[in-house]
Design a protein around this motif. Structure first.
Motif, PDB file in Angstrom:
ATOM      1  N   SER A  82       0.824  -1.211   0.000  1.00 22.07           N
ATOM      2  CA  SER A  82       0.000   0.000   0.000  1.00 22.07           C
ATOM      3  C   SER A  82       0.858   1.261   0.000  1.00 22.07           C
ATOM      4  CB  SER A  82      -0.971  -0.016   1.187  1.00 22.07           C
ATOM      5  OG  SER A  82      -0.270   0.245   2.370  1.00 22.07           O
ATOM      6  N   GLU A  83       2.084   1.167   0.487  1.00 24.68           N
ATOM      7  CA  GLU A  83       2.940   2.355   0.558  1.00 24.68           C
ATOM      8  C   GLU A  83       3.680   2.615  -0.749  1.00 24.68           C
ATOM      9  OE1 GLU A  83       3.542   4.564   3.038  1.00 24.68           O
ATOM     10  OE2 GLU A  83       2.115   3.634   4.427  1.00 24.68           O
ATOM     11  N   LEU A  84       4.059   1.526  -1.421  1.00 23.13           N
ATOM     12  CA  LEU A  84       4.951   1.666  -2.574  1.00 23.13           C
ATOM     13  C   LEU A  84       4.229   1.267  -3.857  1.00 23.13           C
ATOM     14  CD1 LEU A  84       8.035  -0.135  -0.975  1.00 23.13           C
ATOM     15  CD2 LEU A  84       7.517   2.313  -0.929  1.00 23.13           C
ATOM     16  N   SER A  85       4.702   1.793  -4.963  1.00 22.80           N
ATOM     17  CA  SER A  85       4.076   1.410  -6.235  1.00 22.80           C
ATOM     18  C   SER A  85       5.146   1.319  -7.315  1.00 22.80           C
ATOM     19  CB  SER A  85       3.011   2.443  -6.614  1.00 22.80           C
ATOM     20  OG  SER A  85       3.648   3.696  -6.782  1.00 22.80           O
ATOM     21  N   GLY A  86       4.725   1.029  -8.514  1.00 19.94           N
ATOM     22  CA  GLY A  86       5.638   0.997  -9.664  1.00 19.94           C
ATOM     23  C   GLY A  86       6.701  -0.074  -9.522  1.00 19.94           C
ATOM     24  N   ASP A  87       7.786   0.099 -10.280  1.00 19.45           N
ATOM     25  CA  ASP A  87       8.844  -0.910 -10.300  1.00 19.45           C
ATOM     26  C   ASP A  87       9.527  -1.044  -8.952  1.00 19.45           C
ATOM     27  OD1 ASP A  87       8.396  -1.397 -13.013  1.00 19.45           O
ATOM     28  OD2 ASP A  87       9.582   0.362 -13.556  1.00 19.45           O
ATOM     29  N   PHE A  88       9.699   0.097  -8.266  1.00 24.30           N
ATOM     30  CA  PHE A  88      10.325   0.035  -6.949  1.00 24.30           C
ATOM     31  C   PHE A  88       9.462  -0.790  -5.994  1.00 24.30           C
ATOM     32  CE2 PHE A  88      10.893   2.131  -2.671  1.00 24.30           C
ATOM     33  CZ  PHE A  88      12.130   1.547  -2.409  1.00 24.30           C
ATOM     34  N   GLY A  89       8.167  -0.512  -5.983  1.00 27.06           N
ATOM     35  CA  GLY A  89       7.248  -1.238  -5.100  1.00 27.06           C
ATOM     36  C   GLY A  89       7.267  -2.730  -5.385  1.00 27.06           C
ATOM     37  N   ARG A  90       7.231  -3.070  -6.676  1.00 23.33           N
ATOM     38  CA  ARG A  90       7.224  -4.488  -7.033  1.00 23.33           C
ATOM     39  C   ARG A  90       8.526  -5.169  -6.592  1.00 23.33           C
ATOM     40  NH1 ARG A  90       5.423  -8.798 -10.380  1.00 23.33           N
ATOM     41  NH2 ARG A  90       7.195  -9.777 -11.396  1.00 23.33           N
ATOM     42  N   ALA A  91       9.645  -4.466  -6.791  1.00 30.88           N
ATOM     43  CA  ALA A  91      10.940  -5.064  -6.422  1.00 30.88           C
ATOM     44  C   ALA A  91      11.024  -5.276  -4.909  1.00 30.88           C
ATOM     45  CB  ALA A  91      12.085  -4.168  -6.901  1.00 30.88           C
ATOM     46  N   VAL A  92      10.599  -4.278  -4.130  1.00 32.98           N
ATOM     47  CA  VAL A  92      10.710  -4.386  -2.672  1.00 32.98           C
ATOM     48  C   VAL A  92       9.776  -5.472  -2.133  1.00 32.98           C
ATOM     49  CG1 VAL A  92      10.352  -3.192  -0.467  1.00 32.98           C
ATOM     50  CG2 VAL A  92      11.490  -2.013  -2.347  1.00 32.98           C
ATOM     51  N   THR A  93       8.554  -5.535  -2.648  1.00 26.94           N
ATOM     52  CA  THR A  93       7.640  -6.562  -2.129  1.00 26.94           C
ATOM     53  C   THR A  93       8.109  -7.967  -2.541  1.00 26.94           C
ATOM     54  OG1 THR A  93       6.163  -6.101  -3.991  1.00 26.94           O
ATOM     55  CG2 THR A  93       5.569  -5.128  -1.885  1.00 26.94           C
ATOM     56  N   LEU A  94       8.580  -8.111  -3.771  1.00 28.11           N
ATOM     57  CA  LEU A  94       9.105  -9.432  -4.183  1.00 28.11           C
ATOM     58  C   LEU A  94      10.260  -9.858  -3.289  1.00 28.11           C
ATOM     59  CD1 LEU A  94       9.384  -9.633  -8.091  1.00 28.11           C
ATOM     60  CD2 LEU A  94       7.924 -10.986  -6.599  1.00 28.11           C
ATOM     61  N   TRP A  95      11.089  -8.868  -2.946  1.00 27.27           N
ATOM     62  CA  TRP A  95      12.270  -9.131  -2.109  1.00 27.27           C
ATOM     63  C   TRP A  95      11.886  -9.498  -0.671  1.00 27.27           C
ATOM     64  CZ3 TRP A  95      17.117 -10.399  -2.286  1.00 27.27           C
ATOM     65  CH2 TRP A  95      17.985 -10.091  -1.246  1.00 27.27           C
TER      66      TRP A  95
END
Lengths: 319, 319
Positions: free
Chosen positions: A67-80
């Motif tokens: 909910s806090e992050l979006s876009g490529d950064f959000g996807r990378a952090v959640t996958l990680w």
């Protein structure tokens, strides 16, 4: 062969959770703090932080990141941040439903570049998440592609012997069987499916080495030269062999392909860096440099930007 | 549904180890003491005793049992004391090498009557013990029997979804596919292999129930009535289905067959009682009584003797 850097003196999961919580609160999200915490913790530590965060704040860390992050950064952090076996189960599930060429590669990457332990963990997570088994969904979604289906079901179902013992005579005789199938333009011959689907990686490496010595060409190149009518199957067998023999070669190629040309394929780039950072990213970076005469770091800098770039470079150990 | 009885106040693993050690020492082995200890401990306790015994006396409990005991009693006690996944990996390995009709049943029992967790544990143990994978050895040893090999490899490689969720429409449509294959005298049709090899037990139970409602005959009976030319394959498919649907029916039958006629098949009788005592022996005993109008206990008493008999009855909870 991980590239992430973990501080010598590690904060406790409580401290890390508090720091993340602080990063979520107030005006905007403190993305730098998120990278500083999660980008420098190995999977065991990230799992401990997620457990602790949930106990302290009664919410899921993963959902909060979503909910806090979006876009490529959000996807990378959640996958990680996700548990690696659940992450790979979800990636496999998306791939099975989409069935594109890159999707089939993702299934092969999970099946052929994982340790037997990790592959089983992925299959367990898959059953828990989707109320069906990985092999069952492959059989259903690829029902119309008999040969492909059979091969994919075979590699995802394997629990390979993981030791060094190799029956060299057997490996040589199977190199000959692979050779006959390749030259007969039958990349999905039942012997090929059986050998690639069940033999240990040590056995296969020996067989592929013998193939090159005996026939003067690597099996991957030979498959390319003897492409069957079904170009897709030919390419899939080549990918599977590379993933089984030298995953770093495959992932260097995927990373490069995601960067070259107009626009970046962020999904592939993120997937490669996130899933391999703790496994063989050092080897991938070396292979990348040897093969493309440039570094993965420089290519990431040239093709990405902002916190997304910072996060990828952190995982590459070069930020 | 276990039939073994464990005392309310359990001695510590140290005390049990000391008692076993005492049973081994002196003139002759105190077999009664061995039954009293090991016959009344569940698998977790037996594992704790084996660990403790090895630490206290610097020798393997299993090896000591091997050297102290012999015959049917010795085989039963050592099978019972062994870690269940290693025991089943060894049973599968022996069966693969011998390839007889009963051996194929043993492979099916392990593949189709185990939980997904146990089957994976067996596959792990198999790799550790034999430097090859279970599916790999099936592919090699049954290389000349293409259909059988394919089916066995499929069931041993599965990691089935273990929950209750069933897509009823799908299960009904697959019951129809099974019906078509059975009536077409193709018990190893690719749809049959796929359905039996990958679907969850809940899904299969629903499909088999629908089969009986829709076609007025159970799939097992229908397979028997529509036996293909390959009698062996027909019988194998029937065993697999029973093991998947009602393992207690299959094991009641195996136990009865091991007892009827001249002489006892101690290997099958021991195997059935040892491997199922902690899983579904209560159900097997009920099924046995319903089907054969006699009790398994009485048949064991009539057909066995000495400590072997005492030990089997202990595992049956009736000594």
């Amino acid at each position: 062969m991980s590239t992430i850097t973990v501080p010598d003196t590690l904060p406790s999961p409580e401290e890390d959770s508090q720091r993340l919580r602080k990063a979520f609160e107030g005006w905007g999200t403190d993305k730098k703090a998120i990278i500083e915490v999660l980008g420098h913790r190995d999977s065991r530590h990230r799992a401990a932080i997620a457990r602790c965060y949930s106990l302290l704040y009664n919410e899921s860390l993963l959902e909060r990141l979503h909910s806090e992050l979006s876009g490529d950064f959000g996807r990378a952090v959640t996958l990680w941040t996700e548990n690696p076996s659940e992450r790979d189960a979800k990636l496999a599930h998306e791939a099975i439903k989409r069935k594109g060429d890159r999707d089939i590669c993702i299934i092969l990457e999970i099946a052929c570049s994982s340790s037997p332990e990790h592959l089983i963990a992925v299959r367990k997570s898959y059953c828990s998440l989707f109320h069906s088994s990985l092999e069952e969904d492959i059989e259903s979604y690829f029902a119309c592609q008999q040969q492909l289906k059979q091969f994919l079901a075979s590699v995802v179902s394997s629990y390979r012997y993981d030791g060094d013992h190799v029956d060299k005579q057997l490996a040589k005789s199977e190199a000959k069987k692979l050779f006959d199938a390749v030259r007969g333009k039958q990349p999905c011959h039942k012997d090929v499916v059986r050998i690639l689907g069940t033999r240990s990686k040590a056995h296969l490496k020996f067989a592929f080495k013998y193939y090159k010595e005996e026939y003067g060409i690597s099996i991957e190149e030979d498959i390319e030269c003897n492409s069957s009518d079904d170009k897709k199957l030919t390419s899939i067998m080549r990918v599977a062999i590379t993933c089984l023999e030298y995953p770093e070669k495959h992932f260097a190629e995927v990373a490069k392909n995601s960067i070259v040309g107009l626009g970046t394929d962020e999904e592939s780039l993120t997937g490669t860096i996130v899933t391999r950072a703790e496994i063989d990213m050092k080897l991938i970076k070396e292979e990348y440099k040897r093969r493309y005469n440039t570094t993965l770091k420089d290519d990431v800098i040239g093709d990405t930007s902002g916190y997304y770039k910072d996060f990828l470079l952190t995982l590459l150990g070069t930020n």
